[in-house]
Write a protein that holds these residues in place. Sequence first.
Motif, short mmCIF file in Angstrom:
data_model
loop_
_atom_site.label_atom_id
_atom_site.label_comp_id
_atom_site.label_asym_id
_atom_site.label_seq_id
_atom_site.Cartn_x
_atom_site.Cartn_y
_atom_site.Cartn_z
N ASP A 1 0.84 -1.21 0.00
CA ASP A 1 0.00 0.00 0.00
C ASP A 1 0.87 1.25 0.00
OD1 ASP A 1 -2.29 -1.50 0.00
OD2 ASP A 1 -2.67 -1.32 2.15
N ASN A 2 1.97 1.22 0.76
CA ASN A 2 2.86 2.38 0.81
C ASN A 2 3.50 2.65 -0.56
OD1 ASN A 2 2.39 2.83 3.53
ND2 ASN A 2 4.17 1.65 4.20
N TYR A 3 3.97 1.59 -1.21
CA TYR A 3 4.53 1.74 -2.56
C TYR A 3 3.48 2.31 -3.51
CZ TYR A 3 9.08 -0.58 -2.11
OH TYR A 3 10.38 -0.88 -1.80
N GLN A 4 2.28 1.75 -3.46
CA GLN A 4 1.23 2.19 -4.37
C GLN A 4 0.87 3.65 -4.14
OE1 GLN A 4 -2.11 -0.43 -5.75
NE2 GLN A 4 -3.30 0.83 -4.36
N ARG A 5 0.75 4.04 -2.88
CA ARG A 5 0.39 5.43 -2.56
C ARG A 5 1.45 6.40 -3.08
NH1 ARG A 5 0.17 4.89 2.43
NH2 ARG A 5 2.22 5.75 2.95
N ASP A 6 2.73 6.08 -2.84
CA ASP A 6 3.81 6.97 -3.26
C ASP A 6 3.88 7.09 -4.79
OD1 ASP A 6 4.42 7.34 -0.63
OD2 ASP A 6 6.18 6.05 -0.61
N LEU A 7 3.69 5.96 -5.47
CA LEU A 7 3.78 5.99 -6.93
C LEU A 7 2.56 6.63 -7.57
CD1 LEU A 7 5.41 2.49 -7.41
CD2 LEU A 7 6.48 4.71 -7.83
N PHE A 8 1.40 6.48 -6.94
CA PHE A 8 0.21 7.18 -7.44
C PHE A 8 0.41 8.69 -7.32
CE2 PHE A 8 -2.57 3.38 -7.50
CZ PHE A 8 -3.27 3.67 -8.66
N ARG A 9 1.11 9.11 -6.28
CA ARG A 9 1.37 10.55 -6.11
C ARG A 9 2.26 11.05 -7.24
NH1 ARG A 9 2.65 13.23 -0.26
NH2 ARG A 9 2.64 15.42 -0.89
N LEU A 10 3.28 10.27 -7.59
CA LEU A 10 4.13 10.64 -8.72
C LEU A 10 3.32 10.66 -10.02
CD1 LEU A 10 6.80 11.19 -10.20
CD2 LEU A 10 7.22 8.70 -10.17
N ALA A 11 2.47 9.65 -10.21
CA ALA A 11 1.65 9.58 -11.43
C ALA A 11 0.75 10.81 -11.55
CB ALA A 11 0.81 8.30 -11.43
N ALA A 12 0.14 11.24 -10.44
CA ALA A 12 -0.72 12.43 -10.48
C ALA A 12 0.08 13.67 -10.87
CB ALA A 12 -1.38 12.62 -9.11
N TRP A 13 1.32 13.74 -10.37
CA TRP A 13 2.17 14.89 -10.70
C TRP A 13 2.53 14.86 -12.19
CZ3 TRP A 13 7.27 15.49 -12.42
CH2 TRP A 13 7.83 16.76 -12.27
N LEU A 14 2.80 13.68 -12.72
CA LEU A 14 3.13 13.56 -14.15
C LEU A 14 1.94 13.95 -15.02
CD1 LEU A 14 5.12 10.18 -14.15
CD2 LEU A 14 6.06 12.49 -14.45
N ILE A 15 0.77 13.49 -14.63
CA ILE A 15 -0.45 13.80 -15.40
C ILE A 15 -0.68 15.30 -15.43
CG2 ILE A 15 -2.96 13.56 -15.43
CD1 ILE A 15 -2.49 10.74 -14.20
N ALA A 16 -0.44 15.97 -14.27
CA ALA A 16 -0.61 17.43 -14.23
C ALA A 16 0.34 18.12 -15.20
CB ALA A 16 -0.38 17.94 -12.80
N GLY A 17 1.46 17.49 -15.50
CA GLY A 17 2.41 18.05 -16.46
C GLY A 17 2.27 17.47 -17.85
N ASN A 18 1.13 16.80 -18.10
CA ASN A 18 0.82 16.22 -19.41
C ASN A 18 1.80 15.12 -19.83
OD1 ASN A 18 -1.47 17.89 -19.92
ND2 ASN A 18 -0.07 19.58 -20.43
N ASN A 19 2.31 14.40 -18.86
CA ASN A 19 3.19 13.27 -19.15
C ASN A 19 2.44 11.98 -18.80
OD1 ASN A 19 5.17 11.33 -19.45
ND2 ASN A 19 6.77 12.55 -18.44
N THR A 20 2.24 11.11 -19.76
CA THR A 20 1.48 9.88 -19.52
C THR A 20 2.30 8.64 -19.87
OG1 THR A 20 0.48 10.01 -21.73
CG2 THR A 20 -0.73 11.02 -19.90
N ASP A 21 3.64 8.76 -19.83
CA ASP A 21 4.48 7.62 -20.20
C ASP A 21 5.62 7.48 -19.19
OD1 ASP A 21 5.94 5.66 -21.42
OD2 ASP A 21 6.75 6.96 -23.00
N TRP A 22 5.65 6.36 -18.46
CA TRP A 22 6.70 6.15 -17.48
C TRP A 22 8.08 6.17 -18.14
CZ3 TRP A 22 5.27 6.83 -12.78
CH2 TRP A 22 4.03 6.38 -12.30
N GLY A 23 8.18 5.67 -19.36
CA GLY A 23 9.46 5.58 -20.03
C GLY A 23 10.07 6.90 -20.42
N SER A 24 9.28 7.96 -20.43
CA SER A 24 9.80 9.27 -20.84
C SER A 24 10.21 10.15 -19.66
CB SER A 24 8.74 10.01 -21.68
OG SER A 24 7.62 10.35 -20.87
#
Length: 308
Positions: free
Chosen positions: A28-51
Amino acid sequence: MPDALSRHLTAFVQHLASEKRYSPRTCDNYQRDLFRLAAWLIAGNNTDWGSVSRHDLRRYIASLSRQGLGGRSIARHMSAIRRFYQYLLRERLATDNPALDIRAPKASRRLPAVADVDQLNHLLEAEPDDPLEVRDRCMFELMYSSGLRLAELASLDVNSIDAKGGEVRVIGKGGKARVLPVGRKALATLSQWLPVRAGLAPEPEPALFVSRRGDRISHRSIQARLRRWGITRGADQKLHPHMLRHSFASHMLESSGDLRAVQELLGHADIATTQVYTHLDFQHLARVYDQSHPRARRSNPLDDEDTR
């Protein structure tokens, strides 16, 4: 969340649970932290982990710091991100790990409070007032006697204890089992608790410590009961499970000076964790230094009688 981000993140968490056998709480801790990063990426219009680049992650760390996260919390985030990208590399979903060379801001070292030996003796020798307090004293004696984590204590079954051999078998972090000694005081309180438990728990219930309803006691209940015990017995500091474990480690280390033995008892994979988790007062260190260092030991008085 875009499917390109969520699909790989979900697969990673499943990998941690099934292949790495991490606990649900860790997953759960891993998921929560990574979801936070994902939300930050989406706010910057980035939808690809590889980039995601190192520059992106440095900006992300700066944003976490502006939001008030301390160095320790940011380090946990970066650890999760590094581990996630190791997984992506293995699955050929990324070409590099952008988190490898990035370090979180240095966290200030905080040592948890330690209960005084005399105060702990006073608290643990207080007589219980009702059947549930018989259970409580047994739990707290066992935590302090063997240095158990909260989760380790709560997960104990009746057959985890070998009263004749004075041992308890616990399952620690990562599903690793270890066998620990149990002190005579803890064994004495166990002999008082087991008859009480028999009147509370139904026959198939394996848990050693049960609630009033007869089911396995929860982490939250253990924390609340320890806090209550301290208040009613006049403790001069707030009691919590981590304090009992830390007090066990500190008192053992101060008495023995054997860091490796304490590491084994605590179930730490890395001795560096034990060094951070425990501490020695300066007087003890000075005593060890005076007794051990060849250039610090006091010489024999006869040796000081130079040829005059």
